[in-house]
Scaffold this motif. Sequence first.
Motif, short mmCIF file in Angstrom:
data_model
loop_
_atom_site.label_atom_id
_atom_site.label_comp_id
_atom_site.label_asym_id
_atom_site.label_seq_id
_atom_site.Cartn_x
_atom_site.Cartn_y
_atom_site.Cartn_z
N UNK A 159 0.75 -1.24 -0.01
CA UNK A 159 0.04 0.16 0.05
C UNK A 159 0.86 1.27 -0.09
N UNK A 160 0.36 2.32 -0.68
CA UNK A 160 1.16 3.49 -0.90
C UNK A 160 0.23 4.73 -0.30
N UNK A 180 -1.89 11.80 -10.00
CA UNK A 180 -3.13 11.36 -10.57
C UNK A 180 -3.21 9.82 -11.08
N UNK A 181 -4.12 8.86 -10.80
CA UNK A 181 -4.18 7.62 -11.34
C UNK A 181 -3.45 6.39 -10.70
N UNK A 182 -2.45 6.88 -9.86
CA UNK A 182 -1.73 6.05 -9.08
C UNK A 182 -2.47 5.33 -8.05
N UNK A 183 -1.98 3.86 -7.94
CA UNK A 183 -2.82 2.79 -7.17
C UNK A 183 -2.42 3.28 -5.78
N UNK A 184 -3.47 3.07 -4.76
CA UNK A 184 -3.15 3.17 -3.45
C UNK A 184 -2.82 1.79 -2.74
N UNK A 185 -2.83 0.69 -3.68
CA UNK A 185 -2.47 -0.74 -3.34
C UNK A 185 -2.28 -1.44 -4.48
N UNK A 209 17.49 18.00 -13.86
CA UNK A 209 17.24 16.49 -13.39
C UNK A 209 16.44 16.68 -11.98
N UNK A 210 15.59 15.54 -11.79
CA UNK A 210 14.95 15.42 -10.39
C UNK A 210 15.19 13.85 -10.11
N UNK A 211 14.61 13.77 -8.91
CA UNK A 211 14.71 12.40 -8.52
C UNK A 211 13.21 12.33 -7.72
N UNK A 212 12.70 11.00 -7.82
CA UNK A 212 11.45 10.75 -6.71
C UNK A 212 11.88 9.56 -5.87
N UNK A 213 11.23 9.54 -4.93
CA UNK A 213 11.45 8.62 -3.85
C UNK A 213 10.08 8.19 -3.10
N UNK A 214 9.83 7.04 -3.06
CA UNK A 214 8.47 6.47 -2.41
C UNK A 214 8.80 5.41 -1.69
#
Length: 233
Positions: A159-160, A180-185, A209-214
């Motif tokens: 889950x996120x 938008x549109x990304x799943x919660x699970x 440049x950018x970075x994503x962390x989840x």
Amino acid sequence: MKINSTVLLTLILLILMMGAGSVSAFLGFELGSSALKGVTTPDGRPTTKFASNKANASQQGGLVLLKEEEILKVVKARIDGKTKAAKSEKLEEDDEETNSSKQKPEEKPPEVVEEKPLPGFPVTAQSEGVTMTVQSARYSGGDLLLKVKMQNKGKDSVRFLYSFLDVTDDKGRTLSASTEGLPTELPVNGPAFSGTVSIPTALLDDVKKISLALTDYPAQQLKLEASNIPVGR
């Protein structure tokens, strides 16, 4: 034989009253007669009135009585004239509206300017069997749109909570972003889910440049990091 004074006084008063009444009646009659001098009784006979009307008309130059057919013709002509005038006015208004509509160009909705996807993709991050792939980046309107695909091939569902998504630029500054549109699970061995991460263009003036962390929520056992995503124009 003596006369009673009371009786005498009563008789005198009666005589005076009768005399005053007679004088007032005479004066009223005279005043009424003088006021009604020259007034005659109206003649109520219709034949006499018709004759007098004819005489007055002849004295005033003659009164011509129109026939019913002529009156109807006049009324019909006036009605036809008004109808034609109204039709002509309506035709003129329709012509003006048509000309104005022809002169006005058709207003087209403003087009959203979209740039082509940037090179250097995809950028993939993986942890504990969960994959996050940034497939493309493009500028649209006032935002940078990152197309993201996520899939879980691990042992457990994940889950996120995307409020924990960290977006940083190449200078270490934190940027605000929305998803938008990304799943919660993400279910185990489930299909790939696609969504969008939007970043305001105003925050990317001097960014290359950018970075994503989840991380997952609430366990926080895995961490997905997609680094060096090219966003320079």
